[in-house]
Design an enzyme around this catalytic site. Sequence first.
Site, PDB file in Angstrom:
ATOM      1  N   GLY A 125      28.769  46.460  16.212  1.00  6.28           N
ATOM      2  CA  GLY A 125      29.919  45.621  16.490  1.00  6.28           C
ATOM      3  C   GLY A 125      30.996  46.259  17.353  1.00  6.28           C
ATOM      4  O   GLY A 125      30.727  47.060  18.241  1.00  6.28           O
ATOM      5  N   ILE A 126      32.244  45.882  17.046  1.00  3.09           N
ATOM      6  CA  ILE A 126      33.386  46.360  17.829  1.00  3.09           C
ATOM      7  C   ILE A 126      33.500  47.877  17.749  1.00  3.09           C
ATOM      8  O   ILE A 126      33.816  48.540  18.735  1.00  3.09           O
ATOM      9  CB  ILE A 126      34.693  45.718  17.326  1.00  3.09           C
ATOM     10  CG1 ILE A 126      34.612  44.195  17.373  1.00  3.09           C
ATOM     11  CG2 ILE A 126      35.882  46.190  18.167  1.00  3.09           C
ATOM     12  CD1 ILE A 126      35.747  43.509  16.643  1.00  3.09           C
ATOM     13  N   GLY A 127      33.239  48.429  16.572  1.00  7.85           N
ATOM     14  CA  GLY A 127      33.358  49.877  16.407  1.00  7.85           C
ATOM     15  C   GLY A 127      32.409  50.635  17.300  1.00  7.85           C
ATOM     16  O   GLY A 127      32.784  51.638  17.929  1.00  7.85           O
ATOM     17  N   SER A 183      43.683  41.009  11.199  1.00  9.83           N
ATOM     18  CA  SER A 183      42.964  39.782  11.525  1.00  9.83           C
ATOM     19  C   SER A 183      43.966  38.651  11.679  1.00  9.83           C
ATOM     20  O   SER A 183      45.089  38.727  11.164  1.00  9.83           O
ATOM     21  CB  SER A 183      41.978  39.448  10.406  1.00  9.83           C
ATOM     22  OG  SER A 183      41.415  38.162  10.573  1.00  9.83           O
ATOM     23  N   GLY A 195      33.191  52.544  10.570  1.00  7.72           N
ATOM     24  CA  GLY A 195      32.365  51.373  10.852  1.00  7.72           C
ATOM     25  C   GLY A 195      31.929  51.306  12.296  1.00  7.72           C
ATOM     26  O   GLY A 195      32.015  50.264  12.946  1.00  7.72           O
ATOM     27  N   TYR A 235      39.131  38.216   1.940  1.00  7.00           N
ATOM     28  CA  TYR A 235      39.215  38.841   3.261  1.00  7.00           C
ATOM     29  C   TYR A 235      40.619  38.695   3.844  1.00  7.00           C
ATOM     30  O   TYR A 235      41.223  39.665   4.311  1.00  7.00           O
ATOM     31  CB  TYR A 235      38.181  38.221   4.195  1.00  7.00           C
ATOM     32  CG  TYR A 235      38.164  38.824   5.584  1.00  7.00           C
ATOM     33  CD1 TYR A 235      37.507  40.021   5.828  1.00  7.00           C
ATOM     34  CD2 TYR A 235      38.817  38.199   6.650  1.00  7.00           C
ATOM     35  CE1 TYR A 235      37.499  40.590   7.093  1.00  7.00           C
ATOM     36  CE2 TYR A 235      38.818  38.754   7.912  1.00  7.00           C
ATOM     37  CZ  TYR A 235      38.158  39.952   8.129  1.00  7.00           C
ATOM     38  OH  TYR A 235      38.162  40.509   9.390  1.00  7.00           O
TER      39      TYR A 235
END
Length: 262
Positions: free
Chosen positions: A13-15, A131, A9, A154
């Site tokens: 984003g963060i990736g 998370s 991913g 999630y």
Amino acid sequence: MTKTILITGSTDGIGLLTAQNLAKEGHTILLHGRGAAKLEEAVTKVGGQVETYAADLSLMADIQTFAAEVREKHDRLDVLINNAGVLKIADPVTEGGFDARFMVNTFAPYALTRAFLPIIPKDGRIVNLSSAAQAPIDLAAMRGDKQLGHNDAYAQSKLAITIWTRELAKELSDGPVVVAVNPGSLLASKMVKEGYGIAGNDLSIGANILREAALGESFADASGKYFDNDSGRFAKPHAAATDATHSAQVMKGIEDALKSLS
């Protein structure tokens, strides 16, 4: 010494930001995304020594091909960052009949980790994205026998990846390090923007802790632990993660799901 680092991913984003930061340090970065177009964009943004791999992590055939392609090119993978994740999607049921949140957030990273273990050295790292949202797993929902709302699925999928992090660490007592990390709540990722309709917090909060988890000394002896970046420390995950019976049921559910998909 430069490392070979795979980040799932990693097209946004963060990736993506983590990939950019690590590439600047001279490491070889294996980028993963669902489609070729976004991967090519990521290559331009990341720079340095990069390779690209396209795979839909909701599909077991793609997962298996992805793992085989990486292993064909590499006999050593120093760091695996299981970053890819989904929250809100139009059709949450995969071709295999499972909830996509469990498939992408829990089953796929487990399958990839198992596939890559033979080429991850004892001093390597496996970094799993958890998370702050964690909830006990509804085993029927994990089996695909019932549907959950976006947030429930999630949160359960994130507890499940935290559980298998702990269990795998027990199995790999001599290494590599396996850690679960909450990179920070409501960061400015595509998932947060689409899921909650907010801009989100600075992505570098998450990228910085993923870099530390991947290479930093503070994670060298942290196998099996959960790092909560909201509090900036190693912390206890949801109590259900330390429940031996629940953990055993979840691990069996993961193994059974992967067997049915293989």
